[in-house]
Design a protein around this motif. Structure first.
Motif, mmCIF file in Angstrom:
data_model
loop_
_atom_site.group_PDB
_atom_site.id
_atom_site.type_symbol
_atom_site.label_atom_id
_atom_site.label_comp_id
_atom_site.label_asym_id
_atom_site.label_seq_id
_atom_site.Cartn_x
_atom_site.Cartn_y
_atom_site.Cartn_z
ATOM 1 N N THR A 1 -2.244 -4.159 1.769
ATOM 2 C CA THR A 1 -1.015 -3.428 2.077
ATOM 3 C C THR A 1 -0.167 -3.191 0.828
ATOM 4 O O THR A 1 0.436 -2.121 0.684
ATOM 5 C CB THR A 1 -0.196 -4.174 3.132
ATOM 6 N N THR A 2 -0.154 -4.164 -0.086
ATOM 7 C CA THR A 2 0.612 -3.983 -1.321
ATOM 8 C C THR A 2 0.025 -2.855 -2.164
ATOM 9 O O THR A 2 0.758 -1.993 -2.687
ATOM 10 C CB THR A 2 0.625 -5.290 -2.143
ATOM 11 N N ASP B 1 4.061 -0.684 9.581
ATOM 12 C CA ASP B 1 5.329 -0.011 9.824
ATOM 13 C C ASP B 1 5.522 0.285 11.308
ATOM 14 O O ASP B 1 6.642 0.344 11.801
ATOM 15 C CB ASP B 1 5.374 1.311 9.045
ATOM 16 N N THR C 1 -2.010 6.063 2.956
ATOM 17 C CA THR C 1 -1.846 5.841 4.385
ATOM 18 C C THR C 1 -2.933 4.884 4.866
ATOM 19 O O THR C 1 -4.089 4.995 4.461
ATOM 20 C CB THR C 1 -1.940 7.171 5.150
ATOM 21 N N LEU D 1 12.027 2.386 9.778
ATOM 22 C CA LEU D 1 11.511 3.213 8.691
ATOM 23 C C LEU D 1 12.534 4.239 8.238
ATOM 24 O O LEU D 1 12.519 4.704 7.105
ATOM 25 C CB LEU D 1 10.240 3.944 9.139
ATOM 26 N N GLY E 1 1.736 7.892 3.927
ATOM 27 C CA GLY E 1 2.198 6.641 3.350
ATOM 28 C C GLY E 1 2.484 5.549 4.362
ATOM 29 O O GLY E 1 2.869 4.437 3.983
ATOM 30 N N GLU E 2 2.277 5.826 5.640
ATOM 31 C CA GLU E 2 2.555 4.854 6.696
ATOM 32 C C GLU E 2 1.391 3.879 6.854
ATOM 33 O O GLU E 2 0.231 4.230 6.647
ATOM 34 C CB GLU E 2 2.780 5.592 8.013
ATOM 35 N N ILE E 3 1.714 2.640 7.216
ATOM 36 C CA ILE E 3 0.708 1.679 7.645
ATOM 37 C C ILE E 3 0.839 1.560 9.159
ATOM 38 O O ILE E 3 1.829 1.037 9.667
ATOM 39 C CB ILE E 3 0.883 0.321 6.961
ATOM 40 N N ALA F 1 -1.811 -0.372 -1.089
ATOM 41 C CA ALA F 1 -1.624 0.897 -0.389
ATOM 42 C C ALA F 1 -0.205 1.420 -0.588
ATOM 43 O O ALA F 1 0.004 2.611 -0.870
ATOM 44 C CB ALA F 1 -1.923 0.720 1.098
ATOM 45 N N ARG F 2 0.779 0.550 -0.465
ATOM 46 C CA ARG F 2 2.170 0.994 -0.619
ATOM 47 C C ARG F 2 2.452 1.447 -2.047
ATOM 48 O O ARG F 2 3.167 2.424 -2.258
ATOM 49 C CB ARG F 2 3.118 -0.132 -0.210
ATOM 50 N N SER F 3 1.889 0.739 -3.033
ATOM 51 C CA SER F 3 2.170 1.100 -4.426
ATOM 52 C C SER F 3 1.557 2.440 -4.795
ATOM 53 O O SER F 3 2.012 3.100 -5.736
ATOM 54 C CB SER F 3 1.654 0.008 -5.368
ATOM 55 N N GLN G 1 0.995 4.929 -2.338
ATOM 56 C CA GLN G 1 1.302 5.851 -1.240
ATOM 57 C C GLN G 1 0.052 6.246 -0.455
ATOM 58 O O GLN G 1 -0.170 7.424 -0.137
ATOM 59 C CB GLN G 1 2.003 7.111 -1.782
#
Length: 242
Positions: free
Chosen positions: A189-190, A213, A198, A240, A35-37, A192-194, A196
């Protein structure tokens, strides 16, 4: 071989790779959490693209190890690596590389269709991602009828449509104007985060790296372990954990 830490979805140790005798990676090690960018920063020619290609199984490192979810990518057969890239990874390059004969939704649905997803389900998923990326109105248009930023959003949709575990983005906004760069990066990025997902993002633009991150820097194929670089990475890691 030593298995990677449990909290790392990707893990690489002592990667070495040369192009026609010219070193591109020299002992690079890193881990990427689920889940990290992660931004991989550095000047042109520092080895960023080669690193992403090794992590994604496009290249096999000449020395070193690459692990994905405790599976050794570096010892997989070409068939298994191809299946891994098809089923678990997404890739976005600096050029959209859309198929000119296909519409936007067909381009976005292509990874699903190639792995046997029924046509209706693939189309539905592609249209949903195009809507999320604000190019739903372009679904029936072919690439020649799109602006460059729209083409790149279709390429982002294509990378995300399978909801992969990892998306590798190699200078995905390099050819775009400043405003378009910010918009495409924000939608990537939005999304990807929604979900999870990576993201490993290669960029030579320090401003773009701020959306990540954490940032690692490559200089001449090596990790930059200068105090300034280590301090910046440490601050991001602390942010984080709070």
């Amino acid at each position: 071989m030593v298995a990677p830490p449990d909290n790392d979805v990707l893990w690489a140790r002592s990667l070495n790779y040369s192009h026609n005798g010219s070193p591109a990676l020299d002992g690079v090690s890193l881990g990427v959490r689920e889940g990290e960018i992660l931004a991989v920063n550095g000047p042109r020619g520092s080895g960023k693209t080669t690193l992403l290609q090794c992590l994604s199984g496009q290249l096999v490192p000449q020395e070193g190890e690459v692990w994905f979810n405790s599976s050794p990518v570096h010892t997989m057969s070409p068939v298994l690596r191809e299946r891994l890239r098809r089923d678990r990874f997404g890739w976005i390059g600096p050029e959209p590389a859309l198929v000119p004969e296909l519409t936007s939704w067909e381009n976005a649905a292509l990874p699903l269709l190639m792995r046997g997803t029924p046509h209706r389900a693939a189309k539905t998923a592609a249209l949903e991602w195009l809507e999320r990326l604000d190019v739903g109105a372009c679904a029936r248009k072919r690439p020649y009828a799109l602006f460059r930023a729209q083409q790149q959003r279709v390429a982002v949709a294509r990378a995300l449509v399978t909801e992969p575990s990892v998306v590798f983005a190699d200078e995905p906004t390099a050819p775009l104007h400043r405003t378009d760069r910010a918009q495409v990066l924000r939608t990537l990025t939005t999304a990807a985060r929604s979900h999870q997902i990576t993201v490993v993002l290669a960029t030579l633009d320090a401003e773009i790296a701020t959306v990540a991150d954490r940032t690692v820097t490559l200089i001449d194929g090596r990790r930059d372990n200068s105090p300034r670089s280590s301090e910046a990475e440490g601050r991001a890691a602390c942010s984080l954990s709070v």
